[in-house]
Design a protein around this motif. Structure first.
Motif, PDB file in Angstrom:
ATOM      1  N   ALA A  62     -29.696 -39.707  -4.150  1.00  0.00           N
ATOM      2  CA  ALA A  62     -29.137 -40.647  -5.124  1.00  0.00           C
ATOM      3  C   ALA A  62     -29.559 -40.277  -6.539  1.00  0.00           C
ATOM      4  O   ALA A  62     -28.748 -40.316  -7.482  1.00  0.00           O
ATOM      5  CB  ALA A  62     -29.570 -42.061  -4.787  1.00  0.00           C
ATOM      6  N   LEU A  63     -30.805 -39.903  -6.711  1.00  0.00           N
ATOM      7  CA  LEU A  63     -31.287 -39.522  -8.040  1.00  0.00           C
ATOM      8  C   LEU A  63     -30.648 -38.223  -8.504  1.00  0.00           C
ATOM      9  O   LEU A  63     -30.325 -38.066  -9.696  1.00  0.00           O
ATOM     10  CB  LEU A  63     -32.812 -39.394  -8.030  1.00  0.00           C
ATOM     11  CG  LEU A  63     -33.590 -40.684  -7.751  1.00  0.00           C
ATOM     12  CD1 LEU A  63     -35.094 -40.401  -7.695  1.00  0.00           C
ATOM     13  CD2 LEU A  63     -33.289 -41.743  -8.805  1.00  0.00           C
ATOM     14  N   ALA A  64     -30.435 -37.300  -7.583  1.00  0.00           N
ATOM     15  CA  ALA A  64     -29.758 -36.051  -7.945  1.00  0.00           C
ATOM     16  C   ALA A  64     -28.331 -36.328  -8.392  1.00  0.00           C
ATOM     17  O   ALA A  64     -27.811 -35.691  -9.314  1.00  0.00           O
ATOM     18  CB  ALA A  64     -29.771 -35.086  -6.755  1.00  0.00           C
ATOM     19  N   GLY A  65     -27.679 -37.313  -7.769  1.00  0.00           N
ATOM     20  CA  GLY A  65     -26.324 -37.682  -8.183  1.00  0.00           C
ATOM     21  C   GLY A  65     -26.301 -38.256  -9.584  1.00  0.00           C
ATOM     22  O   GLY A  65     -25.385 -37.974 -10.367  1.00  0.00           O
ATOM     23  N   LEU A  66     -27.322 -39.041  -9.932  1.00  0.00           N
ATOM     24  CA  LEU A  66     -27.406 -39.562 -11.298  1.00  0.00           C
ATOM     25  C   LEU A  66     -27.595 -38.431 -12.292  1.00  0.00           C
ATOM     26  O   LEU A  66     -26.962 -38.404 -13.354  1.00  0.00           O
ATOM     27  CB  LEU A  66     -28.571 -40.553 -11.404  1.00  0.00           C
ATOM     28  CG  LEU A  66     -28.388 -41.932 -10.780  1.00  0.00           C
ATOM     29  CD1 LEU A  66     -29.671 -42.732 -10.931  1.00  0.00           C
ATOM     30  CD2 LEU A  66     -27.220 -42.673 -11.418  1.00  0.00           C
ATOM     31  N   SER A  67     -28.472 -37.497 -11.970  1.00  0.00           N
ATOM     32  CA  SER A  67     -28.693 -36.352 -12.869  1.00  0.00           C
ATOM     33  C   SER A  67     -27.412 -35.567 -13.080  1.00  0.00           C
ATOM     34  O   SER A  67     -27.088 -35.170 -14.205  1.00  0.00           O
ATOM     35  CB  SER A  67     -29.782 -35.439 -12.300  1.00  0.00           C
ATOM     36  OG  SER A  67     -31.027 -36.098 -12.251  1.00  0.00           O
ATOM     37  N   ALA A  68     -26.662 -35.361 -12.000  1.00  0.00           N
ATOM     38  CA  ALA A  68     -25.404 -34.626 -12.110  1.00  0.00           C
ATOM     39  C   ALA A  68     -24.394 -35.371 -12.964  1.00  0.00           C
ATOM     40  O   ALA A  68     -23.515 -34.749 -13.586  1.00  0.00           O
ATOM     41  CB  ALA A  68     -24.830 -34.372 -10.712  1.00  0.00           C
ATOM     42  N   ALA A  69     -24.518 -36.704 -13.037  1.00  0.00           N
ATOM     43  CA  ALA A  69     -23.605 -37.514 -13.847  1.00  0.00           C
ATOM     44  C   ALA A  69     -24.065 -37.652 -15.292  1.00  0.00           C
ATOM     45  O   ALA A  69     -23.450 -38.376 -16.071  1.00  0.00           O
ATOM     46  CB  ALA A  69     -23.462 -38.898 -13.215  1.00  0.00           C
ATOM     47  N   GLY A  70     -25.164 -36.967 -15.646  1.00  0.00           N
ATOM     48  CA  GLY A  70     -25.609 -36.976 -17.036  1.00  0.00           C
ATOM     49  C   GLY A  70     -26.715 -37.956 -17.353  1.00  0.00           C
ATOM     50  O   GLY A  70     -27.056 -38.139 -18.532  1.00  0.00           O
ATOM     51  N   VAL A  71     -27.302 -38.586 -16.325  1.00  0.00           N
ATOM     52  CA  VAL A  71     -28.413 -39.502 -16.552  1.00  0.00           C
ATOM     53  C   VAL A  71     -29.715 -38.702 -16.529  1.00  0.00           C
ATOM     54  O   VAL A  71     -29.918 -37.851 -15.660  1.00  0.00           O
ATOM     55  CB  VAL A  71     -28.466 -40.599 -15.465  1.00  0.00           C
ATOM     56  CG1 VAL A  71     -29.679 -41.493 -15.658  1.00  0.00           C
ATOM     57  CG2 VAL A  71     -27.179 -41.418 -15.483  1.00  0.00           C
ATOM     58  N   ASN A  72     -30.585 -38.966 -17.495  1.00  0.00           N
ATOM     59  CA  ASN A  72     -31.898 -38.327 -17.514  1.00  0.00           C
ATOM     60  C   ASN A  72     -32.808 -39.101 -16.568  1.00  0.00           C
ATOM     61  O   ASN A  72     -33.201 -40.229 -16.861  1.00  0.00           O
ATOM     62  CB  ASN A  72     -32.463 -38.323 -18.936  1.00  0.00           C
ATOM     63  CG  ASN A  72     -33.748 -37.506 -19.062  1.00  0.00           C
ATOM     64  OD1 ASN A  72     -34.512 -37.382 -18.123  1.00  0.00           O
ATOM     65  ND2 ASN A  72     -33.972 -36.957 -20.248  1.00  0.00           N
ATOM     66  N   VAL A  73     -33.121 -38.519 -15.426  1.00  0.00           N
ATOM     67  CA  VAL A  73     -33.952 -39.167 -14.410  1.00  0.00           C
ATOM     68  C   VAL A  73     -35.379 -38.644 -14.538  1.00  0.00           C
ATOM     69  O   VAL A  73     -35.617 -37.433 -14.497  1.00  0.00           O
ATOM     70  CB  VAL A  73     -33.416 -38.893 -12.991  1.00  0.00           C
ATOM     71  CG1 VAL A  73     -34.362 -39.487 -11.942  1.00  0.00           C
ATOM     72  CG2 VAL A  73     -32.009 -39.455 -12.838  1.00  0.00           C
TER      73      VAL A  73
END
Length: 307
Positions: A62-73
């Protein structure tokens, strides 16, 4: 072949002193992301913090998906480790004028999967979190990624957390290892660098009373590097260092339009245009880098009020 005595061995390379010696400009190196998700994780941090963690695989996905969407995790932790039951999570949405910080205490990290992360990635809003009414100070201390971050960041994290215990978190990555110790503060979204324990507290005191500590500034997060440089340049030219005195309107092809308070007036504003060009300079960008890699810095080539 004889081995030189230990005293004759070359000292290990450290990127922060190297950057200082080169007089590398810091401004323009703040993170450009406008959305952040911060997840408390008190375990060991690897070079690739999320991937190397012991978080459940579905949480990592889930966190990798956020990173791929441009979110800085980023993973975060209290200086000295976890201080409360549960897992704290924060989201940040950076706007042209400030940042909206929201937070929640999760009973378990897997509760994160029940939140609408897809909507957050698209809109910056994550339901189930409440507005965070305090500042948020993030100090990079991930020594697995760069030794300077640990050696210089941890004393800063100790000093800042002693002064602002509820607001301060260690974090896994802010970029720009060679500007350690480095810190990102919300809601101002000001990123600072080349800090020690004393200067970090002093700079945050400036932010706390509504001023931009220009001498330690890497720029305002959420802006492009060129826009960060243009904003700081206008502040330095005009002496307008209060947060919000100089706002970036837009940047196109190296020309940045800004709106600044008119000196000596009540509420009047003046538009500025600043021309900025990028320059690539080969540098060793972290302690572990042997090869020189192109690092971007910026030069102001023209600046002035419009009209």
């Amino acid at each position: 072949m004889s081995i030189p005595p230990a005293s004759a061995q070359p000292s290990p390379f450290r990127c922060t002193p190297g950057s200082r010696a080169d007089a590398e400009p810091m401004v323009g190196t703040a993170p450009t992301d406008t959305r952040y998700l911060l997840l408390e994780y008190a375990g060991a941090w690897g070079k690739k913090a999320v991937a190397d963690s012991r978080l459940p695989d579905d949480v990592k996905t889930a966190l990798a998906g956020l990173s791929a969407a441009g979110v800085n995790v980023m993973l975060v932790r209290r200086h000295g480790g976890r201080t409360a039951e549960g897992v704290r999570v924060f989201t940040v949405e950076v706007t042209p004028t400030d940042a909206h910080v929201r937070g929640a205490m999760l009973a378990d990290v897997s509760v994160l999967l029940s939140l609408d992360l897809e909507t957050f990635a698209a809109t910056g809003v994550l339901t189930g979190l409440e507005p965070w009414e305090r500042d948020l100070h993030l100090v990079c201390t991930n020594g697995s990624r760069d030794l300077c971050c640990a050696e210089l960041g941890r004393p800063v994290a100790a000093a800042v957390s002693a002064r602002w215990p509820a607001e301060t978190w260690e974090c896994t990555h802010l970029g720009g290892h060679r500007f350690s110790a480095t810190l990102l503060s919300f809601p101002s979204a000001i990123c600072l660098g080349r800090l020690d324990a004393e200067s970090a507290v002093m700079a945050l005191e400036e932010i706390e009373v509504g001023r931009h500590p220009l001498g330690f500034s890497r720029g305002r997060a959420g802006l492009s590097g060129a826009a960060q440089v243009a904003q700081v340049h206008v502040m330095e030219m005009t002496g307008l260092d209060d947060l919000g005195d100089v706002l970036v309107l837009e940047e196109s092809h190296g020309v940045v339009r800004l709106l600044a308070q008119a000196p000596g007036s009540e509420g009047a504003q003046v538009e500025w245009q600043v021309g900025v060009r990028s320059v690539k300079v080969p540098r060793r960008q972290s302690c572990g880098d042997s090869p020189f890699k192109p690092a971007t810095s910026y030069e102001v080539i023209a600046a002035g009020p419009v009209g």
